[in-house]
Design a protein around this motif. Structure first.
Motif, PDB file in Angstrom:
ATOM      1  N   ALA A 164       0.958  -1.168  -0.052  1.00 41.23           N
ATOM      2  CA  ALA A 164       0.122   0.034  -0.076  1.00 41.23           C
ATOM      3  C   ALA A 164       1.025   1.221  -0.020  1.00 41.23           C
ATOM      4  CB  ALA A 164      -0.831   0.207   1.300  1.00 41.23           C
ATOM      5  N   THR A 165       0.376   2.396  -0.543  1.00 44.94           N
ATOM      6  CA  THR A 165       0.894   3.569  -0.603  1.00 44.94           C
ATOM      7  C   THR A 165       0.094   4.557   0.064  1.00 44.94           C
ATOM      8  OG1 THR A 165       0.293   4.300  -2.732  1.00 44.94           O
ATOM      9  CG2 THR A 165       2.063   2.959  -2.657  1.00 44.94           C
ATOM     10  N   GLN A 166       0.413   6.033   0.147  1.00 42.13           N
ATOM     11  CA  GLN A 166      -0.644   6.899   0.534  1.00 42.13           C
ATOM     12  C   GLN A 166      -1.672   7.128  -0.072  1.00 42.13           C
ATOM     13  OE1 GLN A 166       2.491  10.469   0.768  1.00 42.13           O
ATOM     14  NE2 GLN A 166       2.461  10.373   2.999  1.00 42.13           N
ATOM     15  N   GLN A 167      -1.625   6.839  -1.338  1.00 44.28           N
ATOM     16  CA  GLN A 167      -2.773   6.983  -2.352  1.00 44.28           C
ATOM     17  C   GLN A 167      -3.918   6.075  -1.705  1.00 44.28           C
ATOM     18  OE1 GLN A 167       0.313   6.809  -3.488  1.00 44.28           O
ATOM     19  NE2 GLN A 167       0.105   9.537  -3.621  1.00 44.28           N
ATOM     20  N   ASP A 168      -3.469   4.718  -1.127  1.00 46.21           N
ATOM     21  CA  ASP A 168      -4.600   3.704  -0.454  1.00 46.21           C
ATOM     22  C   ASP A 168      -5.114   4.118   0.983  1.00 46.21           C
ATOM     23  OD1 ASP A 168      -3.875   2.085  -2.836  1.00 46.21           O
ATOM     24  OD2 ASP A 168      -2.002   1.616  -2.028  1.00 46.21           O
ATOM     25  N   LEU A 199      -8.785   3.579   0.933  1.00 46.57           N
ATOM     26  CA  LEU A 199      -8.981   2.256   0.884  1.00 46.57           C
ATOM     27  C   LEU A 199      -8.724   1.311   1.997  1.00 46.57           C
ATOM     28  CD1 LEU A 199      -9.977  -0.216  -0.997  1.00 46.57           C
ATOM     29  CD2 LEU A 199      -7.465  -0.034  -1.939  1.00 46.57           C
ATOM     30  N   ILE A 200      -7.684   1.748   2.619  1.00 49.32           N
ATOM     31  CA  ILE A 200      -7.461   0.934   3.947  1.00 49.32           C
ATOM     32  C   ILE A 200      -8.301   1.315   5.012  1.00 49.32           C
ATOM     33  CG2 ILE A 200      -5.725   0.557   5.747  1.00 49.32           C
ATOM     34  CD1 ILE A 200      -3.362   1.281   3.626  1.00 49.32           C
ATOM     35  N   GLN A 201      -8.822   2.495   5.000  1.00 52.02           N
ATOM     36  CA  GLN A 201      -9.904   2.836   6.186  1.00 52.02           C
ATOM     37  C   GLN A 201     -11.083   2.098   5.840  1.00 52.02           C
ATOM     38  OE1 GLN A 201     -10.728   7.061   5.924  1.00 52.02           O
ATOM     39  NE2 GLN A 201     -11.664   7.107   7.791  1.00 52.02           N
ATOM     40  N   ARG A 202     -11.701   2.172   4.511  1.00 55.34           N
ATOM     41  CA  ARG A 202     -12.617   1.489   4.324  1.00 55.34           C
ATOM     42  C   ARG A 202     -12.535   0.011   4.436  1.00 55.34           C
ATOM     43  NH1 ARG A 202     -14.328  -1.166   0.036  1.00 55.34           N
ATOM     44  NH2 ARG A 202     -12.832  -0.310  -1.564  1.00 55.34           N
ATOM     45  N   LEU A 203     -11.549  -0.729   3.974  1.00 60.85           N
ATOM     46  CA  LEU A 203     -11.379  -2.121   4.212  1.00 60.85           C
ATOM     47  C   LEU A 203     -11.177  -2.765   5.592  1.00 60.85           C
ATOM     48  CD1 LEU A 203      -8.891  -3.214   1.444  1.00 60.85           C
ATOM     49  CD2 LEU A 203     -10.980  -4.275   1.622  1.00 60.85           C
ATOM     50  N   PHE A 205      -9.869   3.743  12.998  1.00 61.62           N
ATOM     51  CA  PHE A 205      -9.897   3.927  11.449  1.00 61.62           C
ATOM     52  C   PHE A 205     -10.457   5.124  10.902  1.00 61.62           C
ATOM     53  CE2 PHE A 205     -10.655  -0.990  12.272  1.00 61.62           C
ATOM     54  CZ  PHE A 205      -9.416  -1.537  11.704  1.00 61.62           C
ATOM     55  N   SER A 206     -10.070   6.007  11.758  1.00 62.42           N
ATOM     56  CA  SER A 206     -10.308   7.561  11.430  1.00 62.42           C
ATOM     57  C   SER A 206      -9.212   7.673  10.285  1.00 62.42           C
ATOM     58  CB  SER A 206     -10.134   8.472  12.548  1.00 62.42           C
ATOM     59  OG  SER A 206      -8.565   8.560  12.734  1.00 62.42           O
ATOM     60  N   GLU A 207      -9.512   8.749   9.467  1.00 64.79           N
ATOM     61  CA  GLU A 207      -8.780   8.931   8.480  1.00 64.79           C
ATOM     62  C   GLU A 207      -7.170   9.516   8.805  1.00 64.79           C
ATOM     63  OE1 GLU A 207      -7.898  12.202   4.395  1.00 64.79           O
ATOM     64  OE2 GLU A 207      -9.958  12.219   5.822  1.00 64.79           O
ATOM     65  N   SER A 208      -7.226  10.527  10.177  1.00 63.15           N
ATOM     66  CA  SER A 208      -5.996  10.684  10.746  1.00 63.15           C
ATOM     67  C   SER A 208      -5.102   9.604  11.193  1.00 63.15           C
ATOM     68  CB  SER A 208      -6.244  11.811  11.786  1.00 63.15           C
ATOM     69  OG  SER A 208      -7.135  11.291  12.954  1.00 63.15           O
ATOM     70  N   TYR A 266      -6.032  -8.086  -3.686  1.00 65.67           N
ATOM     71  CA  TYR A 266      -7.228  -8.035  -4.749  1.00 65.67           C
ATOM     72  C   TYR A 266      -7.358  -9.295  -5.199  1.00 65.67           C
ATOM     73  CZ  TYR A 266      -5.507  -3.131  -4.743  1.00 65.67           C
ATOM     74  OH  TYR A 266      -5.282  -1.697  -4.209  1.00 65.67           O
ATOM     75  N   TRP A 267      -8.813  -9.287  -5.671  1.00 64.01           N
ATOM     76  CA  TRP A 267      -9.274 -10.592  -6.278  1.00 64.01           C
ATOM     77  C   TRP A 267     -10.070 -10.127  -7.322  1.00 64.01           C
ATOM     78  CZ3 TRP A 267      -8.740 -15.413  -5.183  1.00 64.01           C
ATOM     79  CH2 TRP A 267      -9.499 -16.393  -5.677  1.00 64.01           C
ATOM     80  N   ASP A 268      -9.649 -10.572  -8.611  1.00 63.03           N
ATOM     81  CA  ASP A 268     -10.089 -10.009  -9.978  1.00 63.03           C
ATOM     82  C   ASP A 268     -10.197  -8.527  -9.839  1.00 63.03           C
ATOM     83  OD1 ASP A 268     -11.054 -10.340 -12.429  1.00 63.03           O
ATOM     84  OD2 ASP A 268     -13.320 -10.741 -11.635  1.00 63.03           O
ATOM     85  N   HIS A 269      -9.262  -7.896  -9.402  1.00 64.21           N
ATOM     86  CA  HIS A 269      -8.868  -6.452  -9.457  1.00 64.21           C
ATOM     87  C   HIS A 269      -9.798  -5.712  -8.368  1.00 64.21           C
ATOM     88  CE1 HIS A 269      -6.507  -7.030 -13.308  1.00 64.21           C
ATOM     89  NE2 HIS A 269      -7.477  -7.620 -13.594  1.00 64.21           N
ATOM     90  N   VAL A 270     -10.547  -6.452  -7.449  1.00 59.79           N
ATOM     91  CA  VAL A 270     -11.260  -5.749  -6.473  1.00 59.79           C
ATOM     92  C   VAL A 270     -10.511  -6.013  -5.147  1.00 59.79           C
ATOM     93  CG1 VAL A 270     -13.483  -5.974  -5.357  1.00 59.79           C
ATOM     94  CG2 VAL A 270     -13.185  -6.118  -7.962  1.00 59.79           C
ATOM     95  N   PRO A 271     -10.483  -4.757  -4.319  1.00 56.27           N
ATOM     96  CA  PRO A 271      -9.459  -5.116  -2.798  1.00 56.27           C
ATOM     97  C   PRO A 271     -10.519  -5.631  -2.033  1.00 56.27           C
ATOM     98  CG  PRO A 271     -10.388  -2.838  -3.445  1.00 56.27           C
ATOM     99  CD  PRO A 271     -10.694  -3.611  -4.496  1.00 56.27           C
ATOM    100  N   VAL A 272      -9.956  -6.850  -1.655  1.00 58.11           N
ATOM    101  CA  VAL A 272     -10.739  -7.633  -0.314  1.00 58.11           C
ATOM    102  C   VAL A 272     -10.240  -7.912   0.758  1.00 58.11           C
ATOM    103  CG1 VAL A 272     -11.999  -8.574  -2.401  1.00 58.11           C
ATOM    104  CG2 VAL A 272      -9.888  -9.766  -1.627  1.00 58.11           C
TER     105      VAL A 272
END
Length: 174
Positions: free
Chosen positions: A10-14, A17-21, A47-50, A67-73
């Protein structure tokens, strides 16, 4: 064609996504065994953004996304050195989190994330991998035992207003 998990660092751009997952998989895993108030308090605090931004930017921690079939799982969070939550042993790597969406369990995604953790431990010459798992999470305990982990201690884990017990487990790296 057989699908398999694609594991990426993962990178900062994620961060979002990490928060949601993180929120989704933690809730799926523990909501049935905990009060809604405790779950919401934990999710807001951990799991706050900060908070996730701080974790992603920590030098001695790393996230991987499955990722499973290009979907983060699912995802994995590793800690070493002083960032470990408990032991802080230079010879150890901590698996702080390893979660897979319930819709994708049974596809060996958790196993792929676990193997990524072992690969990271070996590549950094760690002597063992350790983790903490809720004593009531029998499915996870069986998974870790199947993968060679052994219990060595216990510690307290606060989920909202509920003080729970985690079993600490480790696996030697050969």
């Amino acid at each position: 064609m057989t699908l398999s998990a694609d594991i990426r660092a993962a990178t900062q751009q994620d961060i979002a996504l990490i928060q949601r997952l993180g929120r989704e998989t933690f809730y799926e895993t523990f909501a049935a065994s905990n009060s809604e108030a405790d779950m919401q308090q934990y999710l807001e605090e951990h799991f706050s953004e900060s908070r996730v931004t701080e974790e992603v930017n920590t030098l001695c921690s790393q996230f991987f996304i499955a990722y499973w079939d290009h979907v983060p799982v699912g995802y994995l969070k590793l800690n070493w050195s002083a960032e470990q939550t408990e032991l802080q042993d230079e010879d150890a790597l901590e698996i702080e989190r390893i979660y897979v969406k319930s819709s994708h369990q049974g596809n060996r995604i958790g196993q792929a994330l676990f193997e990524k953790a072992l690969q990271q431990a070996k590549s950094t010459a760690k002597h063992y991998v350790w983790l903490a798992v809720w004593e009531k999470n029998e499915k996870a305990i069986r998974f870790y035992e199947k993968n060679g982990f052994q219990a060595f201690d216990k510690h307290s884990f606060q989920l909202g207003s509920d003080k729970q017990v985690d079993i600490m487990m480790k696996k030697l790296i050969i």
